[in-house]
Scaffold this motif. Structure first.
Motif, PDB file in Angstrom:
ATOM      1  N   CYS A 418     175.721  28.882  43.695  1.00  0.00           N
ATOM      2  CA  CYS A 418     174.468  28.782  44.222  1.00  0.00           C
ATOM      3  C   CYS A 418     173.388  28.924  42.955  1.00  0.00           C
ATOM      4  CB  CYS A 418     174.156  29.601  45.351  1.00  0.00           C
ATOM      5  SG  CYS A 418     175.142  29.218  46.615  1.00  0.00           S
ATOM      6  N   SER A 419     173.950  28.710  41.750  1.00  0.00           N
ATOM      7  CA  SER A 419     173.192  29.044  40.591  1.00  0.00           C
ATOM      8  C   SER A 419     172.606  30.725  40.582  1.00  0.00           C
ATOM      9  CB  SER A 419     172.248  27.945  40.370  1.00  0.00           C
ATOM     10  OG  SER A 419     172.589  26.857  40.415  1.00  0.00           O
ATOM     11  N   GLY A 420     173.251  31.309  41.164  1.00  0.00           N
ATOM     12  CA  GLY A 420     172.551  32.833  41.003  1.00  0.00           C
ATOM     13  C   GLY A 420     171.685  33.136  42.155  1.00  0.00           C
ATOM     14  N   ASN A 421     171.340  31.995  43.093  1.00  0.00           N
ATOM     15  CA  ASN A 421     170.380  32.189  44.257  1.00  0.00           C
ATOM     16  C   ASN A 421     170.974  33.057  45.223  1.00  0.00           C
ATOM     17  OD1 ASN A 421     169.011  32.096  46.550  1.00  0.00           O
ATOM     18  ND2 ASN A 421     168.105  29.959  45.806  1.00  0.00           N
ATOM     19  N   ARG A 422     170.690  34.445  45.276  1.00  0.00           N
ATOM     20  CA  ARG A 422     171.232  35.284  46.316  1.00  0.00           C
ATOM     21  C   ARG A 422     171.022  35.020  47.711  1.00  0.00           C
ATOM     22  NH1 ARG A 422     170.962  41.433  44.075  1.00  0.00           N
ATOM     23  NH2 ARG A 422     171.810  40.975  42.033  1.00  0.00           N
ATOM     24  N   SER A 423     169.946  34.432  48.326  1.00  0.00           N
ATOM     25  CA  SER A 423     169.781  34.251  49.346  1.00  0.00           C
ATOM     26  C   SER A 423     170.537  33.140  50.009  1.00  0.00           C
ATOM     27  CB  SER A 423     168.142  33.827  49.658  1.00  0.00           C
ATOM     28  OG  SER A 423     167.283  34.632  49.045  1.00  0.00           O
ATOM     29  N   GLU A 424     170.601  31.929  49.045  1.00  0.00           N
ATOM     30  CA  GLU A 424     171.319  30.823  49.453  1.00  0.00           C
ATOM     31  C   GLU A 424     172.746  31.095  49.482  1.00  0.00           C
ATOM     32  OE1 GLU A 424     170.749  28.065  50.737  1.00  0.00           O
ATOM     33  OE2 GLU A 424     172.657  27.206  50.347  1.00  0.00           O
ATOM     34  N   ALA A 425     173.574  31.886  48.546  1.00  0.00           N
ATOM     35  CA  ALA A 425     174.818  32.583  48.525  1.00  0.00           C
ATOM     36  C   ALA A 425     175.094  33.268  49.835  1.00  0.00           C
ATOM     37  CB  ALA A 425     175.005  33.472  47.295  1.00  0.00           C
ATOM     38  N   ALA A 426     174.198  34.289  50.334  1.00  0.00           N
ATOM     39  CA  ALA A 426     174.373  35.059  51.486  1.00  0.00           C
ATOM     40  C   ALA A 426     174.304  34.255  52.641  1.00  0.00           C
ATOM     41  CB  ALA A 426     173.167  36.098  51.578  1.00  0.00           C
ATOM     42  N   ARG A 427     173.486  33.117  52.717  1.00  0.00           N
ATOM     43  CA  ARG A 427     173.607  32.221  53.847  1.00  0.00           C
ATOM     44  C   ARG A 427     174.864  31.675  53.716  1.00  0.00           C
ATOM     45  NH1 ARG A 427     173.110  27.326  55.277  1.00  0.00           N
ATOM     46  NH2 ARG A 427     172.872  26.536  53.335  1.00  0.00           N
ATOM     47  N   GLN A 428     175.287  31.058  52.805  1.00  0.00           N
ATOM     48  CA  GLN A 428     176.704  30.433  52.817  1.00  0.00           C
ATOM     49  C   GLN A 428     177.922  31.297  53.124  1.00  0.00           C
ATOM     50  OE1 GLN A 428     177.433  27.907  49.493  1.00  0.00           O
ATOM     51  NE2 GLN A 428     175.386  26.918  49.636  1.00  0.00           N
ATOM     52  N   LEU A 429     177.583  32.582  52.615  1.00  0.00           N
ATOM     53  CA  LEU A 429     178.863  33.493  52.921  1.00  0.00           C
ATOM     54  C   LEU A 429     178.770  33.892  54.205  1.00  0.00           C
ATOM     55  CD1 LEU A 429     178.546  35.237  49.582  1.00  0.00           C
ATOM     56  CD2 LEU A 429     180.764  34.119  50.188  1.00  0.00           C
ATOM     57  N   GLY A 430     177.581  34.033  55.013  1.00  0.00           N
ATOM     58  CA  GLY A 430     177.722  34.232  56.205  1.00  0.00           C
ATOM     59  C   GLY A 430     177.351  35.812  56.357  1.00  0.00           C
ATOM     60  N   ILE A 431     176.871  36.394  55.279  1.00  0.00           N
ATOM     61  CA  ILE A 431     176.342  37.922  55.436  1.00  0.00           C
ATOM     62  C   ILE A 431     174.831  38.038  55.040  1.00  0.00           C
ATOM     63  CG2 ILE A 431     178.691  38.558  54.872  1.00  0.00           C
ATOM     64  CD1 ILE A 431     177.698  38.789  51.795  1.00  0.00           C
ATOM     65  N   SER A 432     174.352  39.184  55.335  1.00  0.00           N
ATOM     66  CA  SER A 432     172.758  39.399  54.884  1.00  0.00           C
ATOM     67  C   SER A 432     172.738  39.432  53.399  1.00  0.00           C
ATOM     68  CB  SER A 432     172.443  40.641  55.799  1.00  0.00           C
ATOM     69  OG  SER A 432     172.667  41.565  54.971  1.00  0.00           O
ATOM     70  N   ARG A 433     171.652  39.270  53.153  1.00  0.00           N
ATOM     71  CA  ARG A 433     171.092  39.507  51.875  1.00  0.00           C
ATOM     72  C   ARG A 433     171.407  40.758  51.170  1.00  0.00           C
ATOM     73  NH1 ARG A 433     167.653  39.856  47.800  1.00  0.00           N
ATOM     74  NH2 ARG A 433     167.283  37.909  46.202  1.00  0.00           N
ATOM     75  N   ASN A 434     171.079  41.814  52.102  1.00  0.00           N
ATOM     76  CA  ASN A 434     171.354  43.203  51.610  1.00  0.00           C
ATOM     77  C   ASN A 434     172.795  43.441  51.357  1.00  0.00           C
ATOM     78  OD1 ASN A 434     168.652  43.883  51.606  1.00  0.00           O
ATOM     79  ND2 ASN A 434     168.697  44.506  53.939  1.00  0.00           N
ATOM     80  N   THR A 435     173.659  42.953  52.294  1.00  0.00           N
ATOM     81  CA  THR A 435     175.027  43.264  52.130  1.00  0.00           C
ATOM     82  C   THR A 435     175.421  42.571  50.886  1.00  0.00           C
ATOM     83  OG1 THR A 435     175.366  43.107  54.341  1.00  0.00           O
ATOM     84  CG2 THR A 435     177.372  42.943  53.235  1.00  0.00           C
ATOM     85  N   LEU A 436     175.070  41.718  50.551  1.00  0.00           N
ATOM     86  CA  LEU A 436     175.477  40.743  49.306  1.00  0.00           C
ATOM     87  C   LEU A 436     175.039  41.639  48.153  1.00  0.00           C
ATOM     88  CD1 LEU A 436     176.573  38.718  47.814  1.00  0.00           C
ATOM     89  CD2 LEU A 436     174.266  37.232  47.797  1.00  0.00           C
ATOM     90  N   ALA A 437     173.698  42.055  48.102  1.00  0.00           N
ATOM     91  CA  ALA A 437     173.178  42.887  47.238  1.00  0.00           C
ATOM     92  C   ALA A 437     174.198  44.203  46.981  1.00  0.00           C
ATOM     93  CB  ALA A 437     171.787  43.343  47.477  1.00  0.00           C
ATOM     94  N   ARG A 438     174.469  44.737  48.154  1.00  0.00           N
ATOM     95  CA  ARG A 438     175.042  45.894  47.832  1.00  0.00           C
ATOM     96  C   ARG A 438     176.667  45.670  47.226  1.00  0.00           C
ATOM     97  NH1 ARG A 438     175.225  47.153  53.172  1.00  0.00           N
ATOM     98  NH2 ARG A 438     177.403  46.729  53.407  1.00  0.00           N
ATOM     99  N   LYS A 439     176.993  44.618  47.677  1.00  0.00           N
ATOM    100  CA  LYS A 439     178.387  44.506  47.036  1.00  0.00           C
ATOM    101  C   LYS A 439     178.354  44.062  45.565  1.00  0.00           C
ATOM    102  CE  LYS A 439     180.833  42.695  51.245  1.00  0.00           C
ATOM    103  NZ  LYS A 439     181.735  43.942  51.263  1.00  0.00           N
ATOM    104  N   GLY A 444     178.948  46.080  39.670  1.00  0.00           N
ATOM    105  CA  GLY A 444     178.271  46.564  38.466  1.00  0.00           C
ATOM    106  C   GLY A 444     177.024  45.486  38.104  1.00  0.00           C
ATOM    107  N   PHE A 445     176.644  44.657  39.009  1.00  0.00           N
ATOM    108  CA  PHE A 445     175.547  43.978  38.530  1.00  0.00           C
ATOM    109  C   PHE A 445     174.162  44.532  38.941  1.00  0.00           C
ATOM    110  CE2 PHE A 445     176.793  39.658  37.786  1.00  0.00           C
ATOM    111  CZ  PHE A 445     178.163  39.593  38.464  1.00  0.00           C
ATOM    112  N   SER A 446     173.145  44.468  38.180  1.00  0.00           N
ATOM    113  CA  SER A 446     171.620  45.071  38.330  1.00  0.00           C
ATOM    114  C   SER A 446     171.136  44.061  39.506  1.00  0.00           C
ATOM    115  CB  SER A 446     171.018  45.202  37.106  1.00  0.00           C
ATOM    116  OG  SER A 446     170.623  44.003  36.744  1.00  0.00           O
ATOM    117  N   ASP A 447     170.028  44.672  39.916  1.00  0.00           N
ATOM    118  CA  ASP A 447     169.195  43.983  40.834  1.00  0.00           C
ATOM    119  C   ASP A 447     168.686  42.574  40.193  1.00  0.00           C
ATOM    120  OD1 ASP A 447     169.789  45.559  42.648  1.00  0.00           O
ATOM    121  OD2 ASP A 447     167.739  46.382  42.963  1.00  0.00           O
ATOM    122  N   GLU A 448     168.538  42.512  39.019  1.00  0.00           N
ATOM    123  CA  GLU A 448     167.969  41.415  38.488  1.00  0.00           C
ATOM    124  C   GLU A 448     169.114  40.315  37.919  1.00  0.00           C
ATOM    125  OE1 GLU A 448     164.805  41.368  37.968  1.00  0.00           O
ATOM    126  OE2 GLU A 448     164.933  43.239  38.956  1.00  0.00           O
TER     127      GLU A 448
END
Ligand SMILES: Nc1ncnc2c1ncn2[C@@H]1O[C@H](COP(=O)(O)OP(=O)(O)OP(=O)(O)O)[C@@H](O)[C@H]1O
Ligand SMILES: [Mg+2]
Length: 459
Positions: A418-439, A444-448
Motif C-alpha cells: 500500500c506504499s506505506g498508506n496506513r489507512s489503506e493497509a489497515a482496511r485491507q488487513l481488516g483491523i483499525s488504523r489504531n491497532t495497526l499504529a500500535r503494532k 520500532g516504527f515511529s508515527d511518521e
C-alpha cells in the motif's frame, strides 16, 4: 468483423461435411479436420475465431483440443460436440473455458445460433479488454505507471513542467529518475533547447566546477584553451545534476552561488555571464542524512528541493510491474523478430513475487534477456534470470516462523504493497488504523515513518 474463421473437428466425415457446408452458406470460412493431431497442427499455423470439436476423437479428446486452443493468442471460442449421455464431460469442458456445447446429432440451425452467440460474446470480451487497457494505462512520454505513486509523479510533472522551479528527484537506482527529468524538460517551454546531464559523482571538485561553469585559458594545469561550461551550453534549456548527493562541498558552495545569482563565472575569470537554465537534480542518497553527517549543505538542499519528486522502489508499487513488463516486451520483441510473444501467467506471477533490488532497470534487462534466451510465442518462468524465477527464501522459511513473526511479516508486506498508506493497509488487513499504529510502534516504527505518501507539497 471480417469473415469469421472456423475449424471443425470430427472423425465422422459425413457429419462434419454437412456442418461445414452449412457454415460456408452462412458466410463463415470453415476448415475441416478428422484427427486431433491434424487439428493441432492447424491451430499452431493459423488463427481461428472459433473451434468446434467432437468430444471423442480417435487420437485425443476434445478437452485436449480445448486446452491447446486456450493457449493460443488470440484464443478462439471453443464449442464442444458430445454424444448422448456425456453431458457431464461437456459441463467439465465449459469449466475449462469452452464457450458452449452441443449435443449430437447437431443440426445446422442450432450450430449457427450457438456459434453466433459464442462469437459475439468473444468480441465483447476483447472490446472490454481493450477498454480496460486504455483506461488503466496511464502513460507520460516513455514513462509507464498505473500505481497511485507514479500517477502522482505524472501529475506533478505536468503541473510544474512549464514553470522554472528547481526539482529534486529522489529514488533508488533504476527507478526512472533520469526519465522523469527528461519528461519535465520535454513538457516545458524549454523543450526546443538542450537537455544536458552531468554526473556529479564521476568528477573531482576542480573538474566538476570547470565542467559546470567552464574555465579561462590557463586557469589550471591542463586548461590549454578556454572552455564553456554546461550552464552556458544548456542556456535556455534544462541541466540535470545527476547523483547530486555525491557532489563535494566546495562544488556545492559554487553551485549555490550560481543558483542564487543566476550568473556563472568561468574558473579563472572575473566577469560573470548570465544564464537561463532550469535545474533538475537527482540522487539515490538520503540527503537529509547527508546533511546530518555534514556532507551536504542544508541551504543547497532547500534551494534544490523546491519541488520534491520521490519515485518509490518498484517493490512498493507492484501495480506497475506487469504494465512495465508488457511495455518492455513491446519494445524489445520486434528487435528480436518476436512480434507475437507474450508472458505466460506463471511468468507474470514470478515477476510479481520478486523484489527487484535493481528496480525498473533490472526488470527491463530481465525481459530483454528472456527474449534472447527463449523461443516460441510465450515467455516461461524458466526464461527469466534464476534469481527472479526461483521463489524467495523468506517464503520458504515461513514454516519456522512463530505466529507473531508471521503476523509482523504479513503486516509489513501489506503496508509495503500500500506504499506505506496506513489507512489503506489497515482496511485491507481488516483491523483499525489504531491497532495497526500500535503494532507498527511495537516493531520500532515511529508515527511518521510509514505515513501516507502525501500528495506532493508544492508551494
Ligand atoms: N516508469 C518507467 N517507465 C518506463 N521505463 C522506465 C520507467 N522507469 C525506469 N524506466 C527505464 O529503466 C531504466 C532506468 O531508468 P533511469 O536511468 O531513469 O533510472 P535512474 O533512477 O536514473 O537510475 P540511476 O540512479 O541508476 O541512475 C531506463 O532504461 C528507463 O528507460
Ligand atoms: Mg540516473
Amino acid at each position: 468483423m471480417a469473415t469469421p474463421r472456423v475449424l471443425l473437428i470430427d472423425d465422422e466425415r459425413a457429419v462434419v461435411g454437412l456442418l461445414a457446408l452449412a457454415l460456408k452458406d452462412a458466410g463463415y470460412q470453415a476448415d475441416v479436420e478428422h484427427t486431433g493431431t491434424a487439428a493441432v497442427g492447424r491451430l499452431s499455423d493459423e488463427v481461428y475465431d472459433a473451434v468446434i470439436t467432437d468430444l471423442r476423437l480417435e487420437d485425443m479428446t476434445g478437452i485436449d483440443i480445448l486446452r491447446i486452443a486456450c493457449k493460443r493468442y488470440p484464443s478462439p471460442a471453443v464449442l464442444i460436440m458430445t454424444g448422448y449421455g456425456s453431458v457431464d464431460s461437456a459441463v467439465e469442458a465449459m469449466k475449462l473455458g469452452a464457450a458452449d456445447y452441443l449435443t449430437k446429432p447437431v443440426y445446422p440451425q442450432e450450430l449457427l445460433l450457438t456459434l453466433d452467440r459464442a462469437l459475439q460474446h468473444r468480441q465483447l470480451l476483447s472490446e472490454l479488454d481493450a477498454l480496460r487497457q486504455r483506461v488503466g494505462q496511464l502513460q507520460l512520454d516513455d514513462l509507464i505507471g498505473i500505481s497511485p505513486a507514479l500517477q502522482t509523479v505524472f501529475r506533478t510533472i505536468q503541473r510544474i513542467a512549464r514553470t522554472d522551479v528547481t526539482v529534486l528527484i529522489t529514488g533508488e537506482s533504476g527507478t526512472g529518475k533520469e526519465l522523469v527529468a527528461r519528461a519535465i524538460h520535454n513538457h516545458s517551454s524549454r523543450a526546443a533547447h538542450p537537455f544536458l546531464t552531468v554526473n556529479c559523482s564521476a568528477l573531482t571538485e576542480t573538474l566538476l566546477e570547470s565542467e559546470l561553469f567552464g574555465h579561462a585559458k590557463g586557469a589550471f594545469t591542463g586548461a590549454i584553451v578556454a572552455k564553456k561550461g554546461l550552464f552556458e551550453d544548456a542556456d535556455g534549456g534544462t541541466l540535470l545534476l545527476d547523483e547530486i548527493g555525491d557532489m563535494e562541498l566546495g562544488a556545492q558552495a559554487a553551485l549555490l552561488r550560481v543558483l542564487e545569482s543566476g550568473e556563472v563565472r568561468r574558473v579563472g575569470e572575473t566577469r560573470p555571464v548570465g544564464v537561463d537554465v532550469r535545474i533538475v537534480a537527482s540522487t539515490n542518497r538520503d540527503l537529509e542524512n547527508a546533511i546530518r553527517e555534514g556532507k551536504f549543505r542544508e541551504d543547497l538542499y532547500y534551494r534544490l528541493r523546491v519541488v520534491p519528486v520521490d519515485i518509490p522502489p518498484l517493490r512498493k508499487r507492484l501495480d506497475d510491474v506487469l504494465p512495465l513488463a508488457q511495455h518492455f516486451l513491446a519494445r524489445y520483441a520486434p528487435r528480436f523478430n518476436r512480434g507475437n510473444v507474450r508472458l505466460a501467467k506463471e511468468t507474470g506471477e514470478a515477476l510479481l513475487r520478486y523484489t527487484w533490488p535493481g528496480n525498473v532497470r533490472e526488470l527491463e534487462h530481465a525481459i530483454e534477456r528472456a527474449l534472447l534466451l527463449s523461443d516460441g510465442d510465450v515467455l516461461l518462468p524458466e526464461d527469466l534470470p534464476p534469481e527472479v524465477s526461483s521463489p524467495p527464501a523468506s517464503r520458504a522459511n515461513t514454516m519456522q516462523l512463530t505466529l507473531a513473526e508471521m503476523e509482523r511479516q504479513h503486516i509489513l508486506e501489506r503496508l509495503d504493497q500500500c506504499s506505506g498508506n496506513r489507512s489503506e493497509a489497515a482496511r485491507q488487513l481488516g483491523i483499525s488504523r489504531n491497532t495497526l499504529a500500535r503494532k507498527l510502534k511495537s516493531y520500532g516504527f515511529s508515527d511518521e515513518e510509514t505515513n501516507e505518501a502525501s500528495d506532493e507539497a508544492f508551494p
